[in-house]
Design a protein around this motif. Structure first.
Motif, PDB file in Angstrom:
ATOM      1  N   VAL A 325     -35.950 -60.371 -37.267  1.00 55.53           N
ATOM      2  CA  VAL A 325     -37.089 -61.262 -37.061  1.00 55.53           C
ATOM      3  C   VAL A 325     -36.793 -62.675 -37.556  1.00 55.53           C
ATOM      4  CG1 VAL A 325     -38.336 -60.925 -39.251  1.00 55.53           C
ATOM      5  CG2 VAL A 325     -39.623 -61.292 -37.113  1.00 55.53           C
ATOM      6  N   LEU A 326     -35.851 -62.799 -38.468  1.00 55.81           N
ATOM      7  CA  LEU A 326     -35.417 -64.124 -38.919  1.00 55.81           C
ATOM      8  C   LEU A 326     -34.140 -64.562 -38.204  1.00 55.81           C
ATOM      9  CD1 LEU A 326     -35.925 -66.478 -40.832  1.00 55.81           C
ATOM     10  CD2 LEU A 326     -34.627 -65.267 -42.586  1.00 55.81           C
ATOM     11  N   ALA A 327     -33.246 -63.609 -37.939  1.00 58.24           N
ATOM     12  CA  ALA A 327     -31.955 -63.955 -37.344  1.00 58.24           C
ATOM     13  C   ALA A 327     -32.078 -64.374 -35.879  1.00 58.24           C
ATOM     14  CB  ALA A 327     -30.992 -62.774 -37.467  1.00 58.24           C
ATOM     15  N   PHE A 328     -32.938 -63.713 -35.104  1.00 58.39           N
ATOM     16  CA  PHE A 328     -33.050 -64.030 -33.680  1.00 58.39           C
ATOM     17  C   PHE A 328     -33.471 -65.479 -33.439  1.00 58.39           C
ATOM     18  CE2 PHE A 328     -33.226 -59.858 -31.084  1.00 58.39           C
ATOM     19  CZ  PHE A 328     -32.126 -59.384 -31.773  1.00 58.39           C
ATOM     20  N   PRO A 329     -34.543 -65.973 -34.095  1.00 62.87           N
ATOM     21  CA  PRO A 329     -34.886 -67.391 -33.899  1.00 62.87           C
ATOM     22  C   PRO A 329     -33.755 -68.331 -34.299  1.00 62.87           C
ATOM     23  CG  PRO A 329     -36.717 -66.218 -34.913  1.00 62.87           C
ATOM     24  CD  PRO A 329     -35.551 -65.277 -34.919  1.00 62.87           C
ATOM     25  N   LEU A 330     -33.007 -67.985 -35.356  1.00 68.68           N
ATOM     26  CA  LEU A 330     -31.893 -68.825 -35.780  1.00 68.68           C
ATOM     27  C   LEU A 330     -30.765 -68.810 -34.762  1.00 68.68           C
ATOM     28  CD1 LEU A 330     -31.687 -68.000 -39.605  1.00 68.68           C
ATOM     29  CD2 LEU A 330     -32.507 -70.113 -38.550  1.00 68.68           C
ATOM     30  N   LEU A 331     -30.547 -67.682 -34.117  1.00 63.21           N
ATOM     31  CA  LEU A 331     -29.500 -67.596 -33.097  1.00 63.21           C
ATOM     32  C   LEU A 331     -29.773 -68.537 -31.928  1.00 63.21           C
ATOM     33  CD1 LEU A 331     -28.785 -63.744 -32.951  1.00 63.21           C
ATOM     34  CD2 LEU A 331     -27.125 -65.536 -33.474  1.00 63.21           C
ATOM     35  N   PHE A 332     -31.047 -68.656 -31.554  1.00 71.13           N
ATOM     36  CA  PHE A 332     -31.409 -69.518 -30.428  1.00 71.13           C
ATOM     37  C   PHE A 332     -31.493 -70.997 -30.823  1.00 71.13           C
ATOM     38  CE2 PHE A 332     -33.344 -65.443 -28.966  1.00 71.13           C
ATOM     39  CZ  PHE A 332     -32.582 -65.284 -27.827  1.00 71.13           C
ATOM     40  N   ASN A 333     -31.635 -71.265 -32.110  1.00 71.37           N
ATOM     41  CA  ASN A 333     -31.846 -72.645 -32.569  1.00 71.37           C
ATOM     42  C   ASN A 333     -30.842 -73.041 -33.650  1.00 71.37           C
ATOM     43  OD1 ASN A 333     -34.670 -73.269 -31.265  1.00 71.37           O
ATOM     44  ND2 ASN A 333     -34.907 -71.273 -32.230  1.00 71.37           N
ATOM     45  N   LEU A 450     -31.151 -50.882 -27.804  1.00 71.89           N
ATOM     46  CA  LEU A 450     -31.995 -51.270 -26.674  1.00 71.89           C
ATOM     47  C   LEU A 450     -32.873 -52.468 -27.033  1.00 71.89           C
ATOM     48  CD1 LEU A 450     -32.547 -50.309 -23.782  1.00 71.89           C
ATOM     49  CD2 LEU A 450     -34.405 -48.893 -24.678  1.00 71.89           C
ATOM     50  N   VAL A 451     -33.432 -52.461 -28.221  1.00 73.67           N
ATOM     51  CA  VAL A 451     -34.244 -53.593 -28.680  1.00 73.67           C
ATOM     52  C   VAL A 451     -33.396 -54.867 -28.728  1.00 73.67           C
ATOM     53  CG1 VAL A 451     -35.472 -54.559 -30.663  1.00 73.67           C
ATOM     54  CG2 VAL A 451     -35.873 -52.187 -29.987  1.00 73.67           C
ATOM     55  N   PRO A 456     -34.033 -60.412 -26.584  1.00 72.77           N
ATOM     56  CA  PRO A 456     -33.611 -61.821 -26.469  1.00 72.77           C
ATOM     57  C   PRO A 456     -33.742 -62.417 -25.072  1.00 72.77           C
ATOM     58  CG  PRO A 456     -31.901 -60.465 -27.508  1.00 72.77           C
ATOM     59  CD  PRO A 456     -32.873 -59.546 -26.846  1.00 72.77           C
ATOM     60  N   ILE A 457     -34.026 -61.598 -24.042  1.00 69.50           N
ATOM     61  CA  ILE A 457     -33.967 -62.096 -22.664  1.00 69.50           C
ATOM     62  C   ILE A 457     -34.966 -63.224 -22.427  1.00 69.50           C
ATOM     63  CG2 ILE A 457     -34.344 -61.484 -20.250  1.00 69.50           C
ATOM     64  CD1 ILE A 457     -33.222 -58.707 -20.875  1.00 69.50           C
ATOM     65  N   LEU A 458     -36.237 -62.991 -22.703  1.00 67.87           N
ATOM     66  CA  LEU A 458     -37.255 -64.019 -22.454  1.00 67.87           C
ATOM     67  C   LEU A 458     -37.048 -65.265 -23.318  1.00 67.87           C
ATOM     68  CD1 LEU A 458     -40.510 -61.879 -21.977  1.00 67.87           C
ATOM     69  CD2 LEU A 458     -39.164 -63.076 -20.230  1.00 67.87           C
ATOM     70  N   PRO A 459     -36.778 -65.138 -24.625  1.00 66.03           N
ATOM     71  CA  PRO A 459     -36.507 -66.343 -25.415  1.00 66.03           C
ATOM     72  C   PRO A 459     -35.318 -67.137 -24.900  1.00 66.03           C
ATOM     73  CG  PRO A 459     -36.965 -64.507 -26.868  1.00 66.03           C
ATOM     74  CD  PRO A 459     -36.857 -63.934 -25.484  1.00 66.03           C
ATOM     75  N   TYR A 460     -34.276 -66.440 -24.436  1.00 69.75           N
ATOM     76  CA  TYR A 460     -33.100 -67.133 -23.892  1.00 69.75           C
ATOM     77  C   TYR A 460     -33.459 -67.925 -22.644  1.00 69.75           C
ATOM     78  CZ  TYR A 460     -28.576 -67.883 -21.684  1.00 69.75           C
ATOM     79  OH  TYR A 460     -27.482 -68.453 -21.079  1.00 69.75           O
ATOM     80  N   LEU A 461     -34.225 -67.309 -21.752  1.00 70.71           N
ATOM     81  CA  LEU A 461     -34.639 -68.007 -20.534  1.00 70.71           C
ATOM     82  C   LEU A 461     -35.513 -69.210 -20.868  1.00 70.71           C
ATOM     83  CD1 LEU A 461     -35.446 -64.947 -18.226  1.00 70.71           C
ATOM     84  CD2 LEU A 461     -33.425 -66.434 -18.149  1.00 70.71           C
ATOM     85  N   LEU A 462     -36.423 -69.041 -21.840  1.00 75.16           N
ATOM     86  CA  LEU A 462     -37.323 -70.133 -22.213  1.00 75.16           C
ATOM     87  C   LEU A 462     -36.558 -71.285 -22.853  1.00 75.16           C
ATOM     88  CD1 LEU A 462     -40.273 -71.130 -22.455  1.00 75.16           C
ATOM     89  CD2 LEU A 462     -40.343 -70.032 -24.713  1.00 75.16           C
TER      90      LEU A 462
END
Length: 511
Positions: A325-333, A450-451, A456-462
């Motif tokens: 929950v913390l790492a995913f936003p950091l990966l995109f930003n 699977l999670v 990450p699909i929708l955040p990546y597209l956005l």
């Protein structure tokens, strides 16, 4: 009665997790702030030197958490059985063990380690070798203070007094703020001054653990006690468990030293910054793991194996979520966040940070599974097999670097070996605690895989649709948290677990 006991245990875990989560927030914010201040004060070269030479402190941090878990296993086992007389004897034996361990560390550090620093770290500029040796000696003092604190720290955690543990941790990070501010205004050699202040702060933290335990826990009063059979058992257990700490140290600090022999200190600085982000993120899962580990030990001590295995699976999924929950936003930003944190981003830092975050998400499953193995006391095969897998990071990374690959190959090697280790560990636990491989893979590993693939699909597209930096950051962060939460809740947790989570949330709202 059993149900009431389980509810009480769950409440205690929830309360302790909350306290440690608060501790984590303070530690994370202070770590990120002080790293930036220290980087500005020292410069990239001196910062890189400290990450190589002062890496013995980082190494001891891994030893600290691992050896604390060793003490905890014995302490929690006796606390669960309410055998406080035996607990006092175990504490004294553990204290003797770690005094001997500290003496061994000093011997190795002042011989083999000193030789290595002065003859093998050829990338360090000659005019910084005097400062490097001062840093090394202060690092040894820090290691000694850390080693002495281990039994006291473990005793506090085993008694599940997480508020005290949290307060002392906050005191420690406040000292780090003071250290960062002092070196930023110092006119002396900042690198030497930095290492000296860190050593002093570690001594003060160790003294805090000692004073509290002496006043609160009668069993913490040390006097020489000898039981040859028990001593051999503790030394054997600690020795095998130490393999796990050494393997993690080799993967992290060993590869750091390896990079220092192939590339300039700037690469070490970039990797050091990435690992500061990793430490901040890992503190999430460590907070929960620290809260749940005593319960795993106590369930095993009282023979409640089914409850223990269920707790291992449930806590593994929650550990994954707390990290992701913390790492995913950091990966995109990553680049945006690093630009806010640092005035100038060193080369390789963005890519190192992203790869380290991915590795951290994978490793989030380690804690509960390792705790289940440690609870049994029969850890030789477990530590040997998983330790050897981790140590393979060093020769494989060396091979790729010799072939001319870029520094980031070391992280790709680490990610690959971490994935293999999860599966291997599952087979070992099947034999040790009857946690079936098929059940663990079906209930934990595959749903979380699977999670990881879907959320990450929708955040990546956005992220490719919004050009404004701040708007992109907030929108992508919000969407990544929402998608991760929904996918984890519905794909990773069972219907029974979802009902328990909702019931807990409702009770909290009603209070």
């Amino acid at each position: 009665m059993v149900k009431e006991k389980t509810i009480s245990s769950n409440k205690r875990i929830a309360r302790n997790t909350g306290l440690l989560y608060f501790r984590m927030l303070i530690v994370m914010l202070v770590t990120l702030y002080t790293t930036r201040v220290v980087l500005d004060a020292l410069g990239k070269v001196d910062f890189g030197i400290y990450n190589v030479v002062g890496g013995f402190v980082v190494m001891m941090a891994f030893f600290n958490s691992t050896l604390t878990a060793t003490c905890q296993r014995y302490f929690s086992y006796e606390i669960g059985r309410e055998n406080f007389e035996e607990l006092s004897k175990i504490f004294k034996l553990n204290m003797t063990t770690y005094i001997l361990f500290v003496l061994l560390v000093i011997l190795i550090a002042e011989t083999l380690g000193l030789w290595f620093v002065n003859t093998q770290l050829t990338s360090i500029p000659p005019d910084r070798m005097v400062a490097t040796n001062w840093v090394y000696q202060f690092s040894i003092i820090t290691v000694v203070a850390t080693g002495i604190a281990i039994p006291y720290n473990a005793l506090i955690i085993s008694h599940e007094e997480m508020d005290v543990y949290a307060y002392i941790s906050i005191f420690e990070v406040m000292l780090k703020v003071g250290v960062a501010l002092l070196i930023s205004i110092s006119s002396t050699d900042k690198l030497i001054f930095y290492a000296a202040l860190l050593a002093l702060s570690r001594v003060l933290v160790t003294a805090s653990y000692y004073v509290y335990c002496r006043r609160k826990f009668p069993e913490s009063r040390y006097s020489f006690f000898w039981n040859k059979q028990k001593f051999k058992e503790i030394v054997s257990y600690s020795g095998w468990h130490l393999i796990g700490a050494v393997s993690v140290m080799v993967r992290n600090q060993g590869v750091n030293v390896l990079l220092g022999t192939f590339f300039s200190p700037v690469v070490n600085a970039a990797r050091g910054l990435a690992f500061q982000v990793m430490i901040a993120v890992e503190s999430l899962t460590n907070s929960f793991y620290t809260a749940v580990r005593p319960q795993i030990y106590k369930y095993y001590g009282t023979g409640e194996i089914d409850k223990m295995n269920h707790l291992v699976c449930w806590s593994s999924k929650l550990c994954f979520y707390l990290v992701a929950v913390l790492a995913f936003p950091l990966l995109f930003n990553t680049e945006f966040v690093l630009s806010l944190w640092l005035k100038k981003i060193p080369d390789y830092t963005v890519l190192f940070t992203q790869l380290v975050l991915i590795n951290t998400i994978i490793d989030s499953l380690n804690g509960p599974a390792i705790a289940a193995a440690l609870a049994t006391g029969r850890i030789r095969n477990f530590e040997l097999i998983t330790g050897i897998l981790m140590i393979f990071n060093l020769p494989v990374s060396y091979l790729f670097l010799r072939l001319g690959y870029s520094p980031q190959i070391t992280m790709l090697v680490s990610i690959s070996i971490s994935l293999i280790t999860i599966v291997v560990r599952a087979f070992i636990l099947d034999k040790m605690v009857a946690l079936r491989v098929s059940y663990y893979l079906r209930e934990v590993v595959l749903p979380l895989l699977l999670v990881s693939l879907l959320s990450p699909i929708l955040p990546y597209l956005l992220s490719g649709m919004i050009s404004h930096a701040w708007a992109n950051f907030f929108c992508v962060t919000l969407l990544s948290i929402v998608t991760l939460t929904l996918f984890t809740f519905y794909l990773a947790f069972s219907a029974k677990e979802r009902a328990s989570i909702l019931s807990f949330v409702r009770r909290r709202k009603a209070q």
